[in-house]
Scaffold this motif. Structure first.
Motif, short mmCIF file in Angstrom:
data_model
loop_
_atom_site.label_atom_id
_atom_site.label_comp_id
_atom_site.label_asym_id
_atom_site.label_seq_id
_atom_site.Cartn_x
_atom_site.Cartn_y
_atom_site.Cartn_z
N GLY A 84 36.54 52.62 33.12
CA GLY A 84 37.42 53.36 33.61
C GLY A 84 38.29 53.61 34.98
O GLY A 84 38.27 54.63 35.57
N ILE A 85 38.92 52.37 35.06
CA ILE A 85 39.94 52.30 36.19
C ILE A 85 41.39 52.79 35.90
O ILE A 85 41.86 52.50 34.71
N SER A 86 41.79 53.52 36.63
CA SER A 86 43.31 53.86 36.59
C SER A 86 44.10 53.84 37.80
O SER A 86 43.53 54.21 38.97
N PHE A 87 45.30 53.31 37.92
CA PHE A 87 46.07 53.40 39.24
C PHE A 87 47.48 52.97 38.78
O PHE A 87 47.75 52.51 37.73
N VAL A 88 48.50 53.37 39.32
CA VAL A 88 49.87 52.99 39.28
C VAL A 88 50.30 51.93 40.28
O VAL A 88 49.97 52.23 41.61
N LYS A 105 36.43 42.43 39.45
CA LYS A 105 37.99 42.15 39.83
C LYS A 105 38.59 41.09 39.10
O LYS A 105 39.80 41.55 38.72
N SER A 106 38.21 40.00 38.91
CA SER A 106 38.73 38.89 37.95
C SER A 106 38.95 39.39 36.52
O SER A 106 40.26 39.47 35.85
N THR A 107 38.00 40.42 35.94
CA THR A 107 38.31 40.94 34.62
C THR A 107 39.61 42.00 34.65
O THR A 107 40.38 41.85 33.77
N LEU A 108 39.46 42.78 35.86
CA LEU A 108 40.79 43.69 35.95
C LEU A 108 42.06 43.04 35.96
O LEU A 108 42.87 43.52 35.18
N LEU A 109 42.14 41.81 36.59
CA LEU A 109 43.24 41.05 36.76
C LEU A 109 43.80 40.54 35.49
O LEU A 109 44.86 40.47 34.92
N ARG A 110 42.68 39.97 34.77
CA ARG A 110 42.81 39.38 33.54
C ARG A 110 43.34 40.41 32.48
O ARG A 110 44.10 39.93 31.56
N ALA A 111 42.86 41.57 32.27
CA ALA A 111 43.18 42.48 31.66
C ALA A 111 44.67 43.00 31.91
O ALA A 111 45.51 43.20 30.79
N VAL A 112 44.97 43.26 33.07
CA VAL A 112 46.35 43.66 33.66
C VAL A 112 47.33 42.41 33.12
O VAL A 112 48.47 42.60 32.73
N ALA A 113 46.98 41.26 33.19
CA ALA A 113 47.73 39.99 32.82
C ALA A 113 47.86 40.03 31.45
O ALA A 113 48.43 39.07 30.90
N GLY A 114 47.03 40.75 30.40
CA GLY A 114 47.21 40.55 29.11
C GLY A 114 46.58 39.72 28.55
O GLY A 114 46.44 39.45 27.37
N LEU A 115 45.58 39.04 29.23
CA LEU A 115 44.83 38.14 28.62
C LEU A 115 43.50 38.49 27.93
O LEU A 115 42.87 37.66 27.13
N ILE A 116 42.93 39.83 28.28
CA ILE A 116 41.80 40.34 27.53
C ILE A 116 42.43 41.85 26.89
O ILE A 116 42.77 42.56 27.72
N PRO A 117 42.26 41.95 25.86
CA PRO A 117 42.58 43.57 25.38
C PRO A 117 41.65 44.49 25.87
O PRO A 117 40.53 44.30 25.94
N GLY A 261 32.50 47.81 37.97
CA GLY A 261 33.44 48.26 37.22
C GLY A 261 34.52 49.44 37.40
O GLY A 261 35.06 49.88 36.67
N ARG A 262 34.08 50.24 38.42
CA ARG A 262 34.71 51.43 38.76
C ARG A 262 35.50 51.22 40.26
O ARG A 262 35.20 50.64 41.05
N LEU A 263 36.66 52.07 40.39
CA LEU A 263 37.40 52.01 41.42
C LEU A 263 36.84 52.95 42.40
O LEU A 263 36.67 54.19 41.93
N VAL A 264 36.27 52.41 43.51
CA VAL A 264 35.66 53.38 44.53
C VAL A 264 36.48 53.86 45.46
O VAL A 264 36.32 55.01 46.07
N ARG A 265 37.61 53.06 45.85
CA ARG A 265 38.72 53.41 46.87
C ARG A 265 40.06 53.02 46.32
O ARG A 265 40.08 51.98 45.78
N ASP A 266 41.19 53.72 46.72
CA ASP A 266 42.41 53.21 46.42
C ASP A 266 43.13 53.64 47.64
O ASP A 266 43.36 55.02 47.63
#
Ligand SMILES: Nc1ncnc2c1ncn2[C@@H]1O[C@H](COP(=O)(O)OP(=O)(O)OP(=O)(O)O)[C@@H](O)[C@H]1O
Ligand SMILES: [Mg+2]
Length: 295
Positions: A84-88, A105-117, A261-266
């Motif tokens: 459940g991570i959200s950001f712009v 972290k890497s999972t988030l990046l790979r998902a943003v890159a479109g490598l994992i649905p 797996g959660r965003l604790v600070r932004d």
């Protein structure tokens, strides 16, 4: 999940020589380049620890026979790597992602890159996200030279453009004649430097770097910083995952802290990094105490 590895690789030391003229360049923040909306990524691991069924779920005798082979391998285990991570993100921003080992972290990046649905939620990317998957297409059995071509094409460059940029990529990576050897013969640092040189060769809209900088020496870090700044000045967005807090602070104005797996600070890099450092210190102290208690 335990907080494993909190003190394994995290590097607090700021070596001013490493990052001369440090501090992220101030660039005007533009329109949104990327929207991550309630992203969930769940890995399904086969042959992992079996989750014992509740009595109501207990399979019938026939089903047990039919699935006996699979049972021997163990059941299917789910790993909720991002929950459940959200950001712009905006054009002109450089965003650091910090968090202890296994935080996602890497999972988030790979998902943003479109490598994992996404398992749930969505990632919206504006502009050309072509840069993103370069690491996925590189092949360790091929030479650095071939990989430069493959990676360059994956970035959307033409063969001619890749040939034109070849010398610059090799020069940037600092691997010299090793470019004619298979990548599997490279040290991890050489591989990381070449991957970074390839993935940033096309001045992408969104540049994503996962730990690549940690392996470079001071000169390489300096060159990487220049390249990151270059992308930002061309109004791109940069994501940097690193265990070196000094690197993140020097290169990013905004930091996302991911935990379990959660965003604790932004927020602003200095504030988030300060809180994160305190957290890591606490984890270290606790682990030391636990180790003493055991001995
Ligand atoms: N391909 C995969 N299959 C199953 N589980 C995975 C896979 N990749 C990662 N995981 C699990 O997902 C969780 C998040 O892993 P991830 O690699 O995203 O963490 P990370 O923050 O990048 O860690 P590190 O700092 O060690 O690089 C961890 O529990 C990890 O074991
Ligand atoms: Mg990682």
């Amino acid at each position: 999940m335990t907080e494993r590895g909190a003190d394994d690789e995290i590097d607090f030391e700021i070596d001013p020589e490493d990052l001369e003229g440090s501090g992220p360049v101030v660039t005007e923040i533009g329109a949104p380049s990327l929207v991550v909306d309630d992203l969930h990524i769940t890995y399904r691991v086969f042959g992992g620890k079996k989750v014992s069924p509740t009595p109501e779920e207990k399979p019938s005798f026939a089903k047990r026979i039919l699935t006996s082979g699979r049972d021997q391998l163990g059941g299917v285990r789910e790993v909720k790597a991002v929950q459940g991570i959200s950001f712009v993100a905006h054009y002109g921003e450089s965003i650091g992602i910090v968090g202890i080992n296994g935080s996602g972290k890497s999972t988030l990046l790979r998902a943003v890159a479109g490598l994992i649905p996404p398992t749930q939620g969505a990632v919206y990317v504006s502009g050309e996200p072509s840069l993103l998957g370069v690491n996925a297409v590189l092949m360790s059995s091929l030479t650095g030279e071939r990989n430069i071509m493959i990676g360059g094409l994956a970035l959307g460059l033409t063969q001619r453009q890749v040939r034109e940029r070849f010398d610059e990529i090799v020069e940037f990576s600092g691997i010299g004649d090793a470019v004619y050897l298979p990548m599997k013969a490279y040290s991890s640092g050489m591989g990381a430097r070449l991957r970074f040189a390839i993935s940033s060769a096309a001045t992408p809209d969104i540049l994503m770097i996962d730990e690549a900088l940690a392996t470079g020496d001071a000169t390489f870090r300096q060159k990487s910083k220049e390249r990151i700044d270059g992308v930002r000045e061309n109004a791109g967005t940069v994501f940097l995952v690193s265990h070196s807090i000094a690197t993140v602070e020097a290169m990013c104005a905004r930091v996302l802290w991911v935990h379990k797996g959660r965003l604790v600070r932004d927020g602003p890099a200095d504030e988030v990094c300060e809180e994160y450092k305190q957290f890591v210190r606490q984890v270290r102290e606790r682990r030391k105490r636990d180790a003493r208690a055991k001995s």
